[in-house]
Design a protein around this motif. Structure first.
Motif, PDB file in Angstrom:
ATOM      1  N   VAL A 164       0.899  -1.230   0.042  1.00  0.00           N
ATOM      2  CA  VAL A 164       0.088   0.169  -0.134  1.00  0.00           C
ATOM      3  C   VAL A 164       0.941   1.233  -0.016  1.00  0.00           C
ATOM      4  CG1 VAL A 164      -1.603   1.499   1.299  1.00  0.00           C
ATOM      5  CG2 VAL A 164      -2.004  -1.108   1.202  1.00  0.00           C
TER       6      VAL A 164
ATOM      7  N   CYS B  93       0.278   2.755  -3.487  1.00  0.00           N
ATOM      8  CA  CYS B  93      -0.888   3.771  -3.140  1.00  0.00           C
ATOM      9  C   CYS B  93      -0.574   5.173  -2.417  1.00  0.00           C
ATOM     10  CB  CYS B  93      -2.250   3.282  -2.344  1.00  0.00           C
ATOM     11  SG  CYS B  93      -2.771   1.959  -3.060  1.00  0.00           S
TER      12      CYS B  93
ATOM     13  N   GLN C 153      -2.556   8.381  -2.587  1.00  0.00           N
ATOM     14  CA  GLN C 153      -3.842   8.402  -2.214  1.00  0.00           C
ATOM     15  C   GLN C 153      -4.106   8.703  -0.646  1.00  0.00           C
ATOM     16  OE1 GLN C 153      -6.050   4.931  -3.400  1.00  0.00           O
ATOM     17  NE2 GLN C 153      -4.533   4.420  -5.027  1.00  0.00           N
TER      18      GLN C 153
ATOM     19  N   ALA D   4      -6.972   3.604   1.112  1.00  0.00           N
ATOM     20  CA  ALA D   4      -6.092   3.395   0.011  1.00  0.00           C
ATOM     21  C   ALA D   4      -5.977   1.681  -0.239  1.00  0.00           C
ATOM     22  CB  ALA D   4      -4.809   4.006   0.372  1.00  0.00           C
TER      23      ALA D   4
ATOM     24  N   LEU E 247      -6.998  -0.497  -3.323  1.00  0.00           N
ATOM     25  CA  LEU E 247      -6.061  -1.297  -4.066  1.00  0.00           C
ATOM     26  C   LEU E 247      -6.340  -2.822  -4.037  1.00  0.00           C
ATOM     27  CD1 LEU E 247      -2.987  -1.738  -5.305  1.00  0.00           C
ATOM     28  CD2 LEU E 247      -2.381  -2.205  -2.907  1.00  0.00           C
TER      29      LEU E 247
END
Length: 313
Positions: A40, A44, A47, A291, A295
């Motif tokens: 993550v 991400c 995000q 986030a 994902l």
């Protein structure tokens, strides 16, 4: 005597498989959870907000390299916890894996605590780790925490102070000859690896609490991922308290006898637990959690309705 032995045998066997089950669960949580955390963070990053990436990545990689902390969790789960599981099932650890485990244990504990201290210092000064001068300082500090752990971890290996401890379920330092050597080593290790980072964390936390009352932080700090640092500190302290207590007990015994078996076992189980709790701490942050869900939920369809994002006066 025969009756006592027959009574103790089932209990020891039940205790053994209970530890296997607990360590297996902690290892699974550490590997899977911290792999998702790292994924993550990398995939991400745009995000959610995180202005202090350097120590967070250091903590996550520490987690990937050993067992501990968020500090050192996925790696710990792959190497240290799995080694303890094998040791329980086979009756011990052999050289050179025994020495490697002890070395990694010191390195991961030191790097985890050092990374948390660096994160707290960054939040106190209110600067992101992307600034050129500060970036160099933070990189140097993170590397220093790793090097310090490797240095103190290598000393017992060089002097052959390492052997397998059935109570801790891994290879640990045993003192048999010199109380003065043990005293010097533990005091130096605690002063540089434990005491100094803890002092930084304590004073930074106090100053951060006082600063929040005067609104020193920017409005985006509330959604900054580094806001989970108080939870990191709290759970790290909770999980490693048995380990610190067992070392202090050893420090106070001139006959060099270790802490009770149950305390050494608890110290290992709790320190491994820190790696499993690390992903849950990150998921307590709403932006990070969203986030991660975005994902994993690859089939989510974007909304076709227009969304009001701002109003211009």
């Amino acid at each position: 005597m025969n009756g006592t032995l027959m009574t103790e045998q089932p209990w020891l066997e039940a205790k053994r498989w209970l530890l296997v089950a607990v360590l297996g669960l902690e290892m699974t949580m550490g590997i899977v959870g911290n792999c998702l955390v790292l994924l993550v963070k990398v995939m991400c990053r745009d995000q959610f907000s995180c202005r202090y990436w350097l120590p967070f990545l250091s903590l996550t990689f520490a987690v990937i390299l050993c067992d501990n902390e968020p500090l050192c969790c996925e790696g710990c789960s792959l190497l240290i916890i799995s080694g303890s599981l094998v040791a329980i099932l086979t009756g011990g650890q052999r050289s050179p894996w025994c020495e490697v485990v002890s070395l990694l244990k010191f390195a991961f504990i030191t790097s985890s605590l050092g990374s948390i201290a660096i994160l707290c210092v960054q939040r106190l000064i209110g600067m992101a780790s992307t600034g050129s001068a500060l970036f160099v300082v933070m990189v140097t500090a993170c590397l220093a925490s790793w090097v310090t752990g490797l240095v103190f971890g290598s000393v017992p290996v060089v002097y052959a102070w390492i052997r397998y401890d059935p109570a801790e379920m891994l290879c640990a330092v045993f003192w048999e000859n010199s109380y003065s050597d043990m005293l010097l080593y533990i005091l130096c290790a605690f002063s540089l690896c434990i005491f100094l980072p803890c002092v930084l964390i304590f004073f930074c936390s106090l100053l951060l609490s006082a600063s929040s009352c005067h609104s020193i932080w920017n409005s985006d700090d509330a959604v900054d991922l580094s806001s989970v640092s108080p939870l990191l500190v709290s759970f790290y302290t909770l999980c490693y308290t048995p380990f610190f207590v067992s070392e202090l007990i050893l420090l106070g015994r001139r006959d060099l006898s270790p802490a009770p078996d149950w305390l050494r076992t608890l110290s290992s189980v709790m320190s491994y637990l820190d790696c499993g709790l690390n992903p849950l701490i990150y998921c307590s942050h709403q932006d990070f959690r969203e986030a991660g869900l975005a994902l994993l939920w690859t089939n989510r369809k974007p909304s076709s309705e227009p969304v009001l994002t701002s109003i211009t006066k």
